[in-house]
Each structure stands twice: as structure tokens, then as C-alpha cells.
Design a protein around this motif. Structure first.
Motif, PDB file in Angstrom:
ATOM      1  N   LEU A 115       1.231  -0.987  -0.168  1.00  0.00           N
ATOM      2  CA  LEU A 115      -0.172  -0.038   0.302  1.00  0.00           C
ATOM      3  C   LEU A 115       0.646   1.231  -0.106  1.00  0.00           C
ATOM      4  CD1 LEU A 115      -2.211   1.294   0.741  1.00  0.00           C
ATOM      5  CD2 LEU A 115      -2.557   0.846   3.073  1.00  0.00           C
ATOM      6  N   ARG A 116       0.565   2.059  -0.629  1.00  0.00           N
ATOM      7  CA  ARG A 116       1.044   2.815  -0.926  1.00  0.00           C
ATOM      8  C   ARG A 116       0.155   4.374  -0.770  1.00  0.00           C
ATOM      9  NH1 ARG A 116       6.497   5.388  -2.125  1.00  0.00           N
ATOM     10  NH2 ARG A 116       6.822   2.923  -3.009  1.00  0.00           N
ATOM     11  N   VAL A 117       0.766   4.966   0.114  1.00  0.00           N
ATOM     12  CA  VAL A 117      -0.506   6.595   0.411  1.00  0.00           C
ATOM     13  C   VAL A 117      -0.233   7.595  -0.416  1.00  0.00           C
ATOM     14  CG1 VAL A 117      -2.091   7.739   2.076  1.00  0.00           C
ATOM     15  CG2 VAL A 117      -2.168   5.141   2.360  1.00  0.00           C
ATOM     16  N   LEU A 118      -0.316   8.841  -1.351  1.00  0.00           N
ATOM     17  CA  LEU A 118      -0.605   9.489  -1.939  1.00  0.00           C
ATOM     18  C   LEU A 118      -0.821  10.975  -1.477  1.00  0.00           C
ATOM     19  CD1 LEU A 118       0.086   7.952  -5.262  1.00  0.00           C
ATOM     20  CD2 LEU A 118       1.437   8.265  -3.314  1.00  0.00           C
ATOM     21  N   ASP A 119      -0.406  11.746  -1.238  1.00  0.00           N
ATOM     22  CA  ASP A 119      -1.029  13.227  -1.402  1.00  0.00           C
ATOM     23  C   ASP A 119      -1.610  13.765  -2.564  1.00  0.00           C
ATOM     24  OD1 ASP A 119      -0.722  16.470   0.513  1.00  0.00           O
ATOM     25  OD2 ASP A 119      -0.550  16.452  -1.701  1.00  0.00           O
ATOM     26  N   GLY A 120      -2.581  13.418  -2.716  1.00  0.00           N
ATOM     27  CA  GLY A 120      -3.786  14.298  -4.032  1.00  0.00           C
ATOM     28  C   GLY A 120      -3.329  15.025  -4.535  1.00  0.00           C
ATOM     29  N   THR A 121      -2.855  16.249  -3.744  1.00  0.00           N
ATOM     30  CA  THR A 121      -2.352  17.468  -4.023  1.00  0.00           C
ATOM     31  C   THR A 121      -0.773  17.171  -5.579  1.00  0.00           C
ATOM     32  OG1 THR A 121      -3.386  18.825  -3.012  1.00  0.00           O
ATOM     33  CG2 THR A 121      -1.513  20.086  -4.492  1.00  0.00           C
ATOM     34  N   SER A 122       0.272  16.958  -4.822  1.00  0.00           N
ATOM     35  CA  SER A 122       1.378  16.705  -4.816  1.00  0.00           C
ATOM     36  C   SER A 122       2.121  15.590  -5.448  1.00  0.00           C
ATOM     37  CB  SER A 122       2.317  17.098  -3.671  1.00  0.00           C
ATOM     38  OG  SER A 122       2.544  16.168  -2.851  1.00  0.00           O
ATOM     39  N   GLY A 123       1.108  13.905  -4.498  1.00  0.00           N
ATOM     40  CA  GLY A 123       1.605  13.249  -5.268  1.00  0.00           C
ATOM     41  C   GLY A 123       2.934  12.485  -4.184  1.00  0.00           C
ATOM     42  N   ARG A 124       3.187  12.983  -3.632  1.00  0.00           N
ATOM     43  CA  ARG A 124       4.558  12.246  -2.568  1.00  0.00           C
ATOM     44  C   ARG A 124       3.732  11.649  -1.958  1.00  0.00           C
ATOM     45  NH1 ARG A 124       5.348  14.717   2.860  1.00  0.00           N
ATOM     46  NH2 ARG A 124       3.379  15.794   2.536  1.00  0.00           N
ATOM     47  N   ALA A 125       4.766  10.568  -2.094  1.00  0.00           N
ATOM     48  CA  ALA A 125       4.268   9.450  -0.470  1.00  0.00           C
ATOM     49  C   ALA A 125       4.109   9.933   0.693  1.00  0.00           C
ATOM     50  CB  ALA A 125       5.252   8.264  -0.880  1.00  0.00           C
ATOM     51  N   LEU A 126       3.031  10.080   1.647  1.00  0.00           N
ATOM     52  CA  LEU A 126       3.062   9.921   2.872  1.00  0.00           C
ATOM     53  C   LEU A 126       3.402   8.711   3.935  1.00  0.00           C
ATOM     54  CD1 LEU A 126      -0.477  11.734   2.546  1.00  0.00           C
ATOM     55  CD2 LEU A 126       1.531  12.661   2.539  1.00  0.00           C
ATOM     56  N   TRP A 127       3.600   8.386   3.270  1.00  0.00           N
ATOM     57  CA  TRP A 127       3.675   6.234   4.463  1.00  0.00           C
ATOM     58  C   TRP A 127       3.727   4.812   3.697  1.00  0.00           C
ATOM     59  CZ3 TRP A 127      -0.635   2.825   5.844  1.00  0.00           C
ATOM     60  CH2 TRP A 127      -1.668   3.461   6.216  1.00  0.00           C
ATOM     61  N   VAL A 128       4.394   4.279   3.108  1.00  0.00           N
ATOM     62  CA  VAL A 128       4.526   2.273   2.341  1.00  0.00           C
ATOM     63  C   VAL A 128       3.692   1.472   3.720  1.00  0.00           C
ATOM     64  CG1 VAL A 128       5.495   1.837   0.963  1.00  0.00           C
ATOM     65  CG2 VAL A 128       5.523   3.890   0.955  1.00  0.00           C
ATOM     66  N   HIS A 129       3.026   0.809   3.400  1.00  0.00           N
ATOM     67  CA  HIS A 129       3.377  -0.416   3.558  1.00  0.00           C
ATOM     68  C   HIS A 129       3.442  -2.005   3.189  1.00  0.00           C
ATOM     69  CE1 HIS A 129       1.372  -3.087   7.385  1.00  0.00           C
ATOM     70  NE2 HIS A 129       1.050  -3.845   5.873  1.00  0.00           N
ATOM     71  N   ARG A 130       4.198  -3.247   3.921  1.00  0.00           N
ATOM     72  CA  ARG A 130       3.976  -3.906   2.915  1.00  0.00           C
ATOM     73  C   ARG A 130       3.752  -5.192   3.723  1.00  0.00           C
ATOM     74  NH1 ARG A 130       5.894  -3.895  -1.748  1.00  0.00           N
ATOM     75  NH2 ARG A 130       6.750  -1.995  -2.788  1.00  0.00           N
ATOM     76  N   ALA A 131       3.051  -6.329   3.347  1.00  0.00           N
ATOM     77  CA  ALA A 131       3.135  -7.433   4.311  1.00  0.00           C
ATOM     78  C   ALA A 131       3.046  -8.707   3.295  1.00  0.00           C
ATOM     79  CB  ALA A 131       1.963  -7.282   4.996  1.00  0.00           C
ATOM     80  N   LYS A 132       3.344  -9.244   4.088  1.00  0.00           N
ATOM     81  CA  LYS A 132       3.672 -11.083   3.217  1.00  0.00           C
ATOM     82  C   LYS A 132       2.144 -11.916   2.565  1.00  0.00           C
ATOM     83  CE  LYS A 132       8.629 -11.667   3.518  1.00  0.00           C
ATOM     84  NZ  LYS A 132       8.912 -11.667   1.781  1.00  0.00           N
ATOM     85  N   ALA A 133       1.671 -11.225   3.926  1.00  0.00           N
ATOM     86  CA  ALA A 133       0.504 -11.884   3.017  1.00  0.00           C
ATOM     87  C   ALA A 133      -0.697 -11.388   4.260  1.00  0.00           C
ATOM     88  CB  ALA A 133      -0.195 -13.181   3.277  1.00  0.00           C
ATOM     89  N   GLY A 134      -2.177 -10.924   3.740  1.00  0.00           N
ATOM     90  CA  GLY A 134      -3.298 -10.406   4.532  1.00  0.00           C
ATOM     91  C   GLY A 134      -4.195  -9.153   3.651  1.00  0.00           C
ATOM     92  N   ASP A 135      -4.548  -8.257   3.757  1.00  0.00           N
ATOM     93  CA  ASP A 135      -5.638  -7.489   3.227  1.00  0.00           C
ATOM     94  C   ASP A 135      -4.555  -5.897   3.455  1.00  0.00           C
ATOM     95  OD1 ASP A 135      -7.250  -6.813   1.040  1.00  0.00           O
ATOM     96  OD2 ASP A 135      -9.645  -7.024   3.055  1.00  0.00           O
ATOM     97  N   VAL A 136      -5.629  -5.291   2.642  1.00  0.00           N
ATOM     98  CA  VAL A 136      -5.946  -3.378   3.108  1.00  0.00           C
ATOM     99  C   VAL A 136      -7.200  -3.428   2.740  1.00  0.00           C
ATOM    100  CG1 VAL A 136      -4.877  -1.522   2.640  1.00  0.00           C
ATOM    101  CG2 VAL A 136      -3.451  -3.299   3.038  1.00  0.00           C
ATOM    102  N   THR A 137      -7.721  -2.432   4.028  1.00  0.00           N
ATOM    103  CA  THR A 137      -9.373  -1.962   3.296  1.00  0.00           C
ATOM    104  C   THR A 137      -9.371   0.204   3.117  1.00  0.00           C
ATOM    105  OG1 THR A 137     -10.325  -3.758   4.290  1.00  0.00           O
ATOM    106  CG2 THR A 137     -11.906  -1.943   4.559  1.00  0.00           C
ATOM    107  N   VAL A 138      -9.719   0.329   2.241  1.00  0.00           N
ATOM    108  CA  VAL A 138      -9.178   1.923   2.395  1.00  0.00           C
ATOM    109  C   VAL A 138     -10.588   2.353   3.369  1.00  0.00           C
ATOM    110  CG1 VAL A 138      -8.542   4.031   2.000  1.00  0.00           C
ATOM    111  CG2 VAL A 138      -7.291   1.709   1.575  1.00  0.00           C
ATOM    112  N   LEU A 139     -10.770   3.270   4.042  1.00  0.00           N
ATOM    113  CA  LEU A 139     -12.622   4.236   4.165  1.00  0.00           C
ATOM    114  C   LEU A 139     -12.033   5.616   3.877  1.00  0.00           C
ATOM    115  CD1 LEU A 139     -14.376   1.455   6.613  1.00  0.00           C
ATOM    116  CD2 LEU A 139     -14.088   1.724   4.288  1.00  0.00           C
ATOM    117  N   ARG A 140     -13.428   6.164   4.332  1.00  0.00           N
ATOM    118  CA  ARG A 140     -13.136   8.057   4.166  1.00  0.00           C
ATOM    119  C   ARG A 140     -11.941   8.549   5.338  1.00  0.00           C
ATOM    120  NH1 ARG A 140     -18.169   9.566   1.344  1.00  0.00           N
ATOM    121  NH2 ARG A 140     -19.027   8.008  -0.554  1.00  0.00           N
TER     122      ARG A 140
END
Length: 456
Positions: A115-140
Motif C-alpha cells: 500500500l502506498r498512500v499519496l498526497d492528492g495534490t503533490s503525489g508525494r508518498a505519505l507512507w508505505v505499508h507492505r506485508a507477506k500476506a493479508g489485506d488492505v481496506t481503505v475507508l474515508r
């Protein structure tokens, strides 16, 4: 590398009848409103997964494994992000737009998640997450990660920082899902990039519903504390402010002509039984072929208005609004029909999921307010945007136009304006805007994005 082509970005300001479209665009030169702007993007393989979303100042375009941000006012490029082939074992990345951030995620050939979370205006990476297995759920309002290399660690994370607000250890095969209703069914192309609404609860599922021990648990979103729990059937699970609701077909052989669904509800906090009920879904069947619709299928949206109004049908095929907090029908319409969309104060219905005129019912009473166009093709789609209703269709209406979007007044169904015929697929919509991509007239290797401002 996908890139925006300089000099072709801004075609015109938002003026009805603007004639600044370039020569050679064929069907875009007939009557109808011109786009606010038009951007031309270079598309490389894989050429799949076109969809758009929007932040307050950017239009976010997913083009397969790439994400491009365009200035919402002018269409000029702001930034581009492209995932590597090693990171994405698919033709496209998953994108969720939540407020002013853009969350891009995928699963590699090794089944790693990232998962890579970017700033919507600049595209700058705010934070990154990695895992060997699992899931990601993005809510508002938050991101939920599930890391399951051995046991599963579930975490609620801040959208902009990634900081874990709480974590909990769970058995394997755990997934966090949004608990609420939505104003459309399935992952509608028009809102494919829009993060789902958050709220006071999320649902944690163990298993896929085939094992009698599989469970769904309500978690308090703010603390991660366990609340109500029920058996997970593999079908519908919803949480209102008062109830945890689990649904499944009455006839799991898929031979019930009324497509009846049995519903059971428990107190959302205490887990004590509240009520039992039953609704039906698309009685006319999808495409008039055997089998019930996927309205209540696993991982599909249940059509309704948060927090507790479910839209379905009666057993004899009339639209109804069902109160999930109390377990009773609020109203059932007089005429047969199938709910297809909802928003604001209206429910849109048709004779069948893909046939008949588009009609609007009052959300509070079920009374018909107006009857709109009757698309001749089965590909028509609708989106309710506040005081407006968008109707996109590929076939002809009475004016012999095709491949366009009509903008109707949500209060009375009157046609406000239409995009030019031939403007293409409806690829995104949100508060005050929609986008299309032309089906023809664009050189190979490119993709045009046409942006329209909608104002009531």
C-alpha cells in the motif's frame, strides 16, 4: 511510461456550446455541451482499468498500473505514479480516493500485499505499508491493514500518517470490511475509485462462510473493541447504529422465483437477538435469465441509504424500503419495479435491472415523482449527484443520439443538459463533476479524459 501530452490538455473553459474541440473528433462535434476540459494521456500496456475519482483540487485517473493526477480546474498534469510489474500481479492497481489522499495498493505474484498512500495534490508518498500476506481496506476516515504472515495483526491507521491507532491479534483468514449501505450496487464504474464511507463500526470477518465456525464481528472503529458477533454465512453482513444484520438466500439452490432473502438481526453492541425478517431482490432476474441478482452477494454493496434504509423488493416484485434498525417495511411502492440506484431524497427504479423507463420514487414515501428516459440498450447506467441524476447510455434515445450522458433534475426529472453525442464511457462521477472517455476518434496508444462540471 504513461504521460500527459503537452498542448492537448485544456480544450475550453466551461461554456455551453464551446467550439474549441480539435478537428477530426467526429461524433464529438454534434449538439450538446462540450467538456470543461479534455486531457490526452499516453497509454502503455496493460491498457485496462480506466476509471477516475477526485479530491478537492485534482482528478485522479487510474490507467491500468498507473495513476495520473490532473488539475481539477484546468486538466493540466500534477503528478504520475506507476507501479512496477513485480508489484502488481494483475492488469491494474487498486485505487481509493479518501479526502485529500490517494491510496494505491496491489498484490504481487508472490502474494505480498503493498500500500502506498499519496498526497492528492503533490503525489508525494505519505507512507508505505507492505506485508507477506493479508489485506488492505481503505475507508474515508481510516485505513485498516491485516498482516497475516502467521497469525493476523489487524490495525486501524491514520490516513495521512499511517500511525496505528489500535491493533489486535486475530486468527488467520481475517478481513476488515465496511459495514454500511451504499447508494449503488456493486463497484459501479462511475464511483470505482471512491473510498467507502466510514463510521462508528467496522466488520471483521473470519473465513469465507463455508465453515460453520466462520464468524463476523462488529468492532468499535475508534477502539477496536469487540461488540456483537454472529455466524458469517458468506452473504450479506451489515451494521446499523442499532443492529448487526446477516442475510442469506431462502433457497440457496438459486431456484426461488422471488429471490427471497432471510435476515436476522442482533443488537450491535450487546449481541442479543433483535428481529427476523425477509425481503426479496430483483424478482425479474438479471437479464431475464435464471438466477437471482447479486444484490446480496458477498463483497457487493447492499443498495440503500445509510445508516439503516435497505432498498429491495417485495415478494410480488414491488420496490420497498426496509428499516434495518427495526426489522420492518417502511413502504412498498404500488407499481412493480426494481431499485437500481438511490441518493438524496429519491430512489431510481426500472421494470427490470436493465430494462424499462427510469423512474424516481420519493425515498420517504415510495410515491412516484417522475418518469424519465427509456434507454434502448442494456448498458445504461445512473448516478445520483445531489440535485442531479446522470444517465449514461450507449444506444439511442428518441433524439437518435448515443454514447452520451444526460443530466436530469433530481426533483422533477426534467432534462437540464446533455454531453455531446459520442463522448464515450462514463468513467467517473462525484459531487459536482463527471468524466467520460471517448469510444472512438482517439489515436491508438492514447486515452482522452473529458471532464464536465455539474452545477444545479
Amino acid at each position: 511510461m504513461r504521460r500527459i501530452v503537452a498542448g492537448l490538455t485544456v480544450l475550453c473553459l466551461f461554456v455551453a456550446g464551446c467550439g474549441l474541440l480539435p478537428e477530426g473528433d467526429g461524433p464529438l462535434r454534434d449538439s450538446g455541451r462540450a467538456p470543461t476540459w479534455r486531457a490526452r494521456l499516453h497509454v502503455g500496456p496493460p491498457d485496462e482499468g480506466h476509471a477516475t475519482g477526485a479530491t478537492a483540487d485534482s482528478v485522479i485517473v487510474r490507467l491500468g498500473r498507473s495513476v495520473v493526477a490532473l488539475d481539477r480546474r484546468t486538466g493540466r498534469e500534477r503528478w504520475t505514479y506507476e507501479a512496477t510489474e513485480e508489484d502488481v500481479d494483475d492488469s491494474r492497481v487498486t485505487v481509493a480516493v479518501a479526502g485529500d489522499v490517494v491510496a494505491v495498493s496491489g498484490r504481487s505474484a508472490r502474494d505480498d500485499i503493498w500500500l502506498r498512500v499519496l498526497d492528492g495534490t503533490s503525489g508525494r508518498a505519505l507512507w508505505v505499508h507492505r506485508a507477506k500476506a493479508g489485506d488492505v481496506t481503505v475507508l474515508r476516515d481510516a485505513v485498516y491493514t491485516t498482516d497475516c504472515a502467521t497469525a493476523c495483526v489487524v490495525a486501524r491507521r491514520d490516513l495521512r500518517t499511517g500511525k496505528a491507532r489500535w491493533t489486535r491479534r486475530e486468527p488467520s483468514s481475517t478481513e476488515i470490511v465496511a459495514p454500511g449501505l451504499a447508494a449503488r450496487v456493486g463497484r459501479s464504474e462511475a464511483r470505482a475509485l471512491e473510498a467507502r464511507q466510514g463510521g462508528p463500526y467496522v466488520l471483521m470477518r473470519h473465513g469465507d462462510g463455508r465453515d460453520p465456525q466462520d464468524r463476523v464481528t462488529v468492532l468499535a472503529a475508534g477502539t477496536g473493541r469487540r461488540l456483537a458477533r454472529a455466524r458469517y454465512t458468506g452473504w450479506t453482513t451489515l451494521a446499523t447504529s442499532r443492529t448487526l444484520v446477516v442475510g442469506e438466500p431462502v433457497d440457496q439452490r438459486d431456484q426461488d422465483p422471488a429471490c427471497r432473502y432471510a435476515l436476522r438481526a442482533w443488537d450491535v453492541r450487546q449481541g442479543t437477538p433483535r428481529w427476523r425478517g425477509e425481503v426479496s431482490t430483483h424478482v425479474s432476474r438479471r437479464d431475464d435469465k435464471p438466477g437471482c441478482s447479486g444484490l446480496f452477494a458477498d463483497d457487493a454493496y447492499a443498495l440503500g441509504i445509510a445508516p439503516d434504509t435497505l432498498l429491495a423488493t417485495t415478494a410480488d416484485g414491488r420496490p420497498q424500503a426496509y428499516d434495518l434498525a427495526a426489522g420492518r417495511t417502511r413502504w412498498s411502492a404500488k407499481a412493480p419495479g426494481v431499485p437500481i440506484d438511490a441518493g438524496g431524497r429519491i430512489v431510481l427504479v426500472r421494470d427490470g435491472p436493465l430494462r424499462g423507463p427510469i423512474r424516481a420514487l420519493d425515498l420517504a414515501t415510495g410515491e412516484q415523482l417522475w418518469q424519465g428516459p427509456t434507454p434502448r440498450d442494456t448498458e445504461a447506467r445512473t448516478v445520483v449527484l445531489g440535485g442531479d441524476v446522470l444517465v449514461w447510455y450507449t444506444g439511442e434515445l428518441k433524439d437518435h443520439s448515443a454514447w452520451r450522458v444526460l443530466v436530469l433534475n433530481a426533483a422533477d426529472g426534467r432534462r437540464r443538459w446533455a454531453a455531446r453525442s459520442g463522448s464515450g464511457f462514463l468513467t467517473g462521477a462525484g459531487d459536482g463533476w463527471f468524466t467520460t472517455t471517448p469510444a472512438q476518434g482517439v489515436p491508438d496508444g492514447f486515452q482522452d479524459v473529458l471532464f464536465y462540471a455539474v452545477s444545479s
